[in-house]
Write an enzyme that holds these catalytic residues in place. Sequence first.
Site, short mmCIF file in Angstrom:
data_model
loop_
_atom_site.label_atom_id
_atom_site.label_comp_id
_atom_site.label_asym_id
_atom_site.label_seq_id
_atom_site.Cartn_x
_atom_site.Cartn_y
_atom_site.Cartn_z
N GLY A 196 0.82 -1.22 0.00
CA GLY A 196 0.00 0.00 0.00
C GLY A 196 0.85 1.25 0.00
N ASP A 197 0.63 2.11 1.01
CA ASP A 197 1.40 3.36 1.07
C ASP A 197 2.44 3.30 2.19
OD1 ASP A 197 -0.35 3.36 3.19
OD2 ASP A 197 -0.93 5.47 3.00
N GLU A 198 2.90 2.08 2.48
CA GLU A 198 3.89 1.87 3.55
C GLU A 198 5.26 1.48 2.98
OE1 GLU A 198 0.79 0.13 6.92
OE2 GLU A 198 2.02 -1.23 5.75
#
Length: 288
Positions: A196-198
């Site tokens: 994801g956005d990690e």
Amino acid sequence: MQKNKAARLLKSPSPANSLTQVLGQSERVKDIVEECADGLSSVNAGIKRELQDGEISPGIETALEESETIEGKVQDASKALSLVNLALTEEVQERTILQERLAAAEKQSDEALYASLHDPLTGLPNRVLFNDRLEHGLAHAKRNGISLVVMFLDLDDFKRINDTHGHEVGDIVLTTIAGRIKQASRDEDTVCRHGGDEFLCLLAEIRNERDITAIADKIIAMVNVPCDIQVRDITLSLVIQPSIGIAIFPADGTTADALIANADKAMYQAKRNKSGYALFGNLAVSPD
Ligand SMILES: Nc1nc2c(ncn2[C@@H]2O[C@H](COP(=O)(O)OP(=O)(O)OP(=O)(O)O)[C@@H](O)[C@H]2O)c(=O)[nH]1
């Protein structure tokens, strides 16, 4: 003299595994044999003409017969060599095809290995490769009594980018941010897309806390630079804020799982406090 030339050609040094070189040598030997056959043929024709014109001596007749027998053998050898060369040519072609197939299979296998260790969107190492590097890094750090840092980075409110501008714009933002985090770190560090956005960063051989926070500040500053994205006839200027949690080996964990989990906890603290980054070691210890 021709015999010596052929022997020299066969003996000349060549890599044993180079079938193409062997074929080249064989072609040259065949040319020599053909030359011998032609030479013998014209010599024999000349002798025959002489015999027709002059007195027939039984010795010369026998020599001619022998010479014609040799001529026949040399011609047969030349034909046999042609067949050998044909077989060699086919072998070279087959080997070339096999080598091409082998190279294609090796390329495919390399690509599959790369794909299994990297994130397809950003090209960064994935979790599998990160964990492998982290395990190696931990073993090295334990052996040498040095520290090691895991940073857990999450983009704030990233869902809004997707919801407002669409998934494609979100993808461009993720790729841009990935490049910037990579740029902010050193070559020996590993930056990974955790999902994801990690993102995760593994920082090797860090000397002190000041160096760690300086890197975190640098990453935040680089991520904060507006992402200018052209969508049809308008340019979007999107500002992204990251939150970073930091766990240091050995104080904040001695295993890969513990360091990642504690960096994640610190990241949530940074997000809650809107502080940019937080060190796990500075978190208030919860009563449980
Ligand atoms: N464009 C794009 N979006 C992705 C990708 N993977 C995950 N996402 C989206 O990333 C968003 C992650 O949102 P969250 O981390 O849950 O929440 P957030 O909006 O960042 O909020 P906070 O983390 O609380 O700051 C979700 O909307 C996912 O659908 C991807 O590969 N491309």
